[in-house]
Design a protein around this motif. Structure first.
Motif, PDB file in Angstrom:
ATOM      1  N   THR A   1       0.811  -1.219   0.000  1.00  0.00           N
ATOM      2  CA  THR A   1       0.000   0.000   0.000  1.00  0.00           C
ATOM      3  C   THR A   1       0.841   1.264   0.000  1.00  0.00           C
ATOM      4  OG1 THR A   1      -0.118  -0.020   2.411  1.00  0.00           O
ATOM      5  CG2 THR A   1      -1.840  -1.205   1.221  1.00  0.00           C
TER       6      THR A   1
ATOM      7  N   ILE B   1       1.488   3.124   2.575  1.00  0.00           N
ATOM      8  CA  ILE B   1       1.031   4.084   3.577  1.00  0.00           C
ATOM      9  C   ILE B   1       1.457   3.607   4.954  1.00  0.00           C
ATOM     10  CG2 ILE B   1      -0.913   4.842   2.170  1.00  0.00           C
ATOM     11  CD1 ILE B   1      -2.719   3.107   3.889  1.00  0.00           C
ATOM     12  N   SER B   2       1.514   4.549   5.880  1.00  0.00           N
ATOM     13  CA  SER B   2       1.936   4.224   7.245  1.00  0.00           C
ATOM     14  C   SER B   2       0.783   3.551   7.983  1.00  0.00           C
ATOM     15  CB  SER B   2       2.368   5.500   7.981  1.00  0.00           C
ATOM     16  OG  SER B   2       2.705   5.202   9.321  1.00  0.00           O
ATOM     17  N   VAL B   3       1.079   2.393   8.561  1.00  0.00           N
ATOM     18  CA  VAL B   3       0.078   1.642   9.314  1.00  0.00           C
ATOM     19  C   VAL B   3       0.732   1.134  10.591  1.00  0.00           C
ATOM     20  CG1 VAL B   3      -1.264   0.941   7.289  1.00  0.00           C
ATOM     21  CG2 VAL B   3       0.614  -0.504   8.089  1.00  0.00           C
TER      22      VAL B   3
ATOM     23  N   SER C   1      -3.693  -4.509  10.305  1.00  0.00           N
ATOM     24  CA  SER C   1      -3.064  -3.195  10.467  1.00  0.00           C
ATOM     25  C   SER C   1      -4.114  -2.178  10.858  1.00  0.00           C
ATOM     26  CB  SER C   1      -2.357  -2.759   9.183  1.00  0.00           C
ATOM     27  OG  SER C   1      -3.304  -2.648   8.121  1.00  0.00           O
TER      28      SER C   1
ATOM     29  N   ASP D   1      -4.952   1.768  10.526  1.00  0.00           N
ATOM     30  CA  ASP D   1      -4.560   2.960   9.777  1.00  0.00           C
ATOM     31  C   ASP D   1      -5.143   4.206  10.437  1.00  0.00           C
ATOM     32  OD1 ASP D   1      -7.228   2.818   9.195  1.00  0.00           O
ATOM     33  OD2 ASP D   1      -6.949   2.191   7.108  1.00  0.00           O
ATOM     34  N   GLU D   2      -4.937   5.343   9.786  1.00  0.00           N
ATOM     35  CA  GLU D   2      -5.390   6.612  10.367  1.00  0.00           C
ATOM     36  C   GLU D   2      -6.906   6.675  10.490  1.00  0.00           C
ATOM     37  OE1 GLU D   2      -3.849  10.061   8.528  1.00  0.00           O
ATOM     38  OE2 GLU D   2      -1.768   9.681   9.147  1.00  0.00           O
TER      39      GLU D   2
END
Length: 395
Positions: free
Chosen positions: A172, A174-176, A197, A199-200
């Protein structure tokens, strides 16, 4: 014979001036001491209130962090309960020996991902770290054996989970924040790992359920500084010094940081300080006014006392001067009234009458006093009377 009064160096008006000056100086010193005392008291009061406000702010932030962590962990406990059935079944089988994993367990795992508010991506990892199946097709076949969350999950007890440090998810980008459960049961070896995970969006939904001050910033970060989530906007300006509190998330290397601008934390302090200052100024003015009035009265009393002393000394001086003249004349003089309240005789009269004191002279002459209004007047209009006393002293 001359008589002189020695006032002992007393100068009435000069001493009054010195007294007033001394009292004025004392008033100034007292006012200065009172001003210093009020300033110190007000400063100590504001300082203690500032410390109390800061401590209360930290306790409030710690409470918010604790509430957020409780919501976070409760959410993960719910996800663990949702995964427990699948984990229990998989713990009794060899993952690589399941021919149709997608058909046997994939549907159930996808249903859990759709129904769960905590989980949106699920990956099943074998003991070597290879992703066997995932709700995200791009993850299948990826080796995650180098991830700390995978290694930690392999050592977990049944029903436990681990949270990893924030990472950039593959594929992805993205930060998870990874969360993983060991596929194991009682008396069963570890068969692998189920990973997911956070996520935001997950943290934002969790934050929406936690009431907090809009000026607060909630941030979840690992011990090495990697940020899993921050409620602060990326373009938010730096507000300077902040008041912070940190609460660790149980069973992980993550912690929740809650902070507010220092100015917001002590916003009420300025109002209270202004109120304290106004009250102190009013009390100070009252005290100064009372001290001033007291000093004015004291000065007035001192002046009146000094004037009375001056008048008394002048009266004594006048009396002594009169006595000096009265006693030194060559004529014998005896003075008395009808009631005996005024009696006096000079030295010449006492000698002529051959008596030792004034009272004896008056007693000798009182029987011979002239009758007022019955005596003949002389050419000058004065009443005169002659008393014959006999032979005078010394013939």
């Amino acid at each position: 014979m001359a008589h002189r009064i020695d006032l002992g160096g007393f100068h009435a008006f000069g001493q009054i001036g010195q007294t007033v000056t001394g009292q004025s100086r004392r008033l100034i010193l007292r006012a200065s001491a009172l001003t210093l005392a009020v300033a110190l008291f007000l400063g100590a009061l504001i300082y203690l209130d500032h410390q109390r406000t800061i401590e209360a702010g930290r306790q409030r932030l710690a409470h918010v962090a604790s509430l957020f962590n409780q919501s976070f962990l409760s959410s993960l406990d719910l996800a663990t309960a949702q995964m427990s059935g699948v984990i229990d079944e998989l713990s009794r089988r060899d993952l690589r020996g399941i021919e149709d994993f997608a058909g046997t367990y994939g549907v159930r795992l996808q249903r859990i991902a759709r129904q769960s508010e905590q989980i949106n991506i699920i990956a099943v990892v074998d003991p070597e770290g290879t992703v066997l199946w995932s709700t995200l097709q791009g993850l299948i076949g990826i080796d995650v054996s180098d991830r700390a969350y995978f290694r930690n999950a392999m050592d977990l007890q049944p029903g436990a989970y681990t949270l990893g440090a924030p990472i950039i998810g593959r594929p992805t980008g993205i930060s998870v924040t990874p969360v993983a459960w060991a596929i194991t049961g009682d008396a069963q070896p570890v068969r692998g790992v189920i990973a997911s995970s956070l996520d935001e969006e997950y943290f934002e939904a969790l934050l929406a359920d936690t009431r907090f001050d809009p000026e607060m910033i909630i941030e979840i970060a690992s011990d090495d500084g990697l940020v899993a989530f921050s409620s602060a906007a990326e373009d938010a300006p730096d507000t300077g010094k902040r008041l912070e509190s940190r609460a660790r998330i149980r069973g992980s290397d993550l912690a929740t940081n809650v902070s507010v601008p220092h100015a917001a934390a002590v916003a009420g302090l300025a109002t209270r300080s202004a109120a304290f200052a106004a009250i102190s100024a009013f009390l100070y003015a009252c005290a100064i006014a009372a001290a001033y009035i007291a000093e004015k009265r004291s000065i007035a009393l001192a002046e009146a006392y000094e004037r009375s002393r001056t008048e008394a000394l002048r009266a004594v001086q006048a009396r002594n001067q009169f006595q000096a003249i009265f006693q030194s004349v060559d004529d014998g003089i005896v003075v008395f009234d009808e009631r005996g309240q005024l009696e006096n005789a000079n030295r010449r009269a006492r000698d002529l009458l051959d008596v030792p004191d004034t009272r004896s002279a008056v007693a000798m002459l009182r029987p011979h006093r002239p009758v007022l209004g019955g005596a003949a007047e002389d050419a000058s209009g004065e009443a005169r009377s002659t008393v014959r006393l006999g032979t005078m002293k010394n013939g």
